[in-house]
Motif scaffolding. Structure first.
Motif, mmCIF file in Angstrom:
data_model
loop_
_atom_site.group_PDB
_atom_site.id
_atom_site.type_symbol
_atom_site.label_atom_id
_atom_site.label_comp_id
_atom_site.label_asym_id
_atom_site.label_seq_id
_atom_site.Cartn_x
_atom_site.Cartn_y
_atom_site.Cartn_z
ATOM 1 N N TRP A 168 2.003 7.089 -1.013
ATOM 2 C CA TRP A 168 2.762 7.590 -2.159
ATOM 3 C C TRP A 168 2.751 6.577 -3.288
ATOM 4 O O TRP A 168 2.975 5.386 -3.074
ATOM 5 N N ASP A 169 2.517 7.064 -4.493
ATOM 6 C CA ASP A 169 2.490 6.190 -5.667
ATOM 7 C C ASP A 169 3.849 6.088 -6.353
ATOM 8 O O ASP A 169 3.989 5.415 -7.383
ATOM 9 N N GLY A 170 4.844 6.766 -5.802
ATOM 10 C CA GLY A 170 6.164 6.768 -6.407
ATOM 11 C C GLY A 170 6.348 7.859 -7.443
ATOM 12 O O GLY A 170 7.447 8.016 -7.989
ATOM 13 N N LEU A 171 5.295 8.622 -7.709
ATOM 14 C CA LEU A 171 5.344 9.635 -8.760
ATOM 15 C C LEU A 171 5.259 11.055 -8.219
ATOM 16 O O LEU A 171 5.919 11.952 -8.732
ATOM 17 N N ALA A 172 4.436 11.288 -7.225
ATOM 18 C CA ALA A 172 4.218 12.642 -6.722
ATOM 19 C C ALA A 172 5.524 13.248 -6.209
ATOM 20 O O ALA A 172 6.207 12.657 -5.361
ATOM 21 N N ASP A 173 5.877 14.418 -6.714
ATOM 22 C CA ASP A 173 7.153 15.046 -6.384
ATOM 23 C C ASP A 173 7.263 15.437 -4.910
ATOM 24 O O ASP A 173 8.362 15.454 -4.359
ATOM 25 N N HIS A 174 6.131 15.776 -4.283
ATOM 26 C CA HIS A 174 6.174 16.248 -2.899
ATOM 27 C C HIS A 174 6.884 15.250 -1.990
ATOM 28 O O HIS A 174 7.625 15.636 -1.073
ATOM 29 N N HIS A 175 6.667 13.954 -2.220
ATOM 30 C CA HIS A 175 7.175 12.926 -1.326
ATOM 31 C C HIS A 175 8.627 12.530 -1.612
ATOM 32 O O HIS A 175 9.273 11.905 -0.770
ATOM 33 N N ARG A 176 9.109 12.844 -2.797
ATOM 34 C CA ARG A 176 10.353 12.229 -3.268
ATOM 35 C C ARG A 176 11.556 12.544 -2.361
ATOM 36 O O ARG A 176 12.351 11.656 -2.031
ATOM 37 N N GLU A 177 11.721 13.797 -1.996
ATOM 38 C CA GLU A 177 12.865 14.143 -1.147
ATOM 39 C C GLU A 177 12.790 13.412 0.183
ATOM 40 O O GLU A 177 13.820 12.929 0.693
ATOM 41 N N PHE A 178 11.600 13.307 0.754
ATOM 42 C CA PHE A 178 11.444 12.569 2.004
ATOM 43 C C PHE A 178 11.839 11.107 1.811
ATOM 44 O O PHE A 178 12.507 10.512 2.663
ATOM 45 N N ALA A 179 11.424 10.533 0.686
ATOM 46 C CA ALA A 179 11.725 9.127 0.412
ATOM 47 C C ALA A 179 13.215 8.870 0.290
ATOM 48 O O ALA A 179 13.713 7.824 0.736
ATOM 49 N N LEU A 180 13.937 9.806 -0.301
ATOM 50 C CA LEU A 180 15.336 9.561 -0.641
ATOM 51 C C LEU A 180 16.327 10.068 0.402
ATOM 52 O O LEU A 180 17.510 9.732 0.326
#
Length: 304
Positions: A168-180
């Motif tokens: 993840w580059d910190g930008l792609a929306d797909h990953h964001r919920e998983f990250a947070l």
């Protein structure tokens, strides 16, 4: 393992499939109409299966739930997980089982072409996954779209959850919920590059994670905890115990080693060292087909 009464140390959600591995001299591959390669191999696995098999090899009780196809690829996945003593409970998806084509060079580096194939509206029924969540000490979510819909129930049950964001580059929306929304976050430094420390701090600042781990292959890994200061702690890479064959699955093995340490009550930095040992071992076999045993992991950890 009796599925109705099983108590899982780790329940893995999603992330199974089959890799087609093509070995090439170097990456990138020169543009040509035809390139002669060695034998092309089919290996069942993918990130969820690799984490599950790695954790099971370390003595943990492991369940895995996923959506796969009623196809020969899915049959290979079933066989692999049965042989590894993972309690696999699949749902049948009409889209079929996921696939990837991985180009692997002479140094074991890879380039993966991933065919996710899951439709956006694919979901796991709540009455299918909820009983398994209730019987789990820890849940590891692969970043399948359908897996994000388990977060509310995981949080309500109070079960710790980890995710691997890969590159993840910190930008792609797909990953964001998983990250947070995860308690423990893994990612590869290949995505964010020099900005990886900033991304790790942002995940801790904006999300619920207490620990973020960034892997960087031969450069080792870094671990950042909520109560451990603003600078990630570096964990050196471990020399593989045999020649490197394939780096496919090394990051998944790292996750398995780290989760073993966490569930054994070890500190984050020690968990990182266990992960590094497991990841190095995975590189010595094709497609992570030889997960490290608990005996070998602990012996190597004692030497280190």
């Amino acid at each position: 393992m009796n599925r109705d009464s099983a108590q899982y140390d780790v329940l893995v959600v999603g992330g199974t499939g089959v890799d087609t591995v093509v070995r090439v001299d170097s990456l990138p591959v020169p543009l040509a109409d035809s390139v002669q390669v060695g034998p092309i191999e089919e290996w069942p696995g993918h990130t969820g299966a690799n984490v599950a098999l790695g954790a099971r090899a370390l003595g943990l009780a492991v369940g895995l739930i996923d959506c796969i196809g009623d196809d020969w690829i899915g049959a290979r996945v079933r066989e692999l997980l049965a042989a590894g003593d993972v309690d696999f409970s699949p749902l049948i998806s009409p889209a079929g089982t996921r696939r990837a084509v991985n180009l692997v060079d002479a140094d074991g580096r890879r380039m993966s072409f991933y065919d996710a194939r899951d439709p956006d509206d694919l979901r796991m029924p709540r009455d299918f996954y909820l009983p398994r969540l209730r019987r789990s000490r820890h849940v590891h979510l692969s970043i399948m779209n359908f897996a994000r819909y388990l977060f509310d129930d995981i949080e309500e049950l109070g079960v710790p959850v980890s995710v691997d964001l890969h590159d993840w580059d910190g930008l792609a929306d797909h990953h964001r919920e998983f990250a947070l929304r995860a308690d423990l976050v893994f990612l590869s430094a290949a995505g964010a590059g020099d900005h990886t420390p900033q991304l790790m701090r942002a995940i801790l600042r904006e999300g619920r994670a207490s620990t973020v781990v960034a892997t960087a292959g031969a450069s080792g890994s870094t671990v950042l905890t909520r109560d451990g200061g603003a600078t990630p702690h570096h964990i050196p890479a471990v020399a593989p115990p045999a020649p490197v064959v394939d780096t496919n699955g090394a990051g998944d093995a790292y996750v398995s080693g780290f989760l073993y340490g966490k569930l054994a009550g070890r500190g984050a930095l020690e968990c990182g060292r266990l992960g590094a040992i497991a990841g190095a071992h995975a590189c010595t076999a094709p497609a992570a087909t030889d997960p490290i045993s608990l005996e070998r992991l602990l012996a190597a950890h004692q030497i280190a």
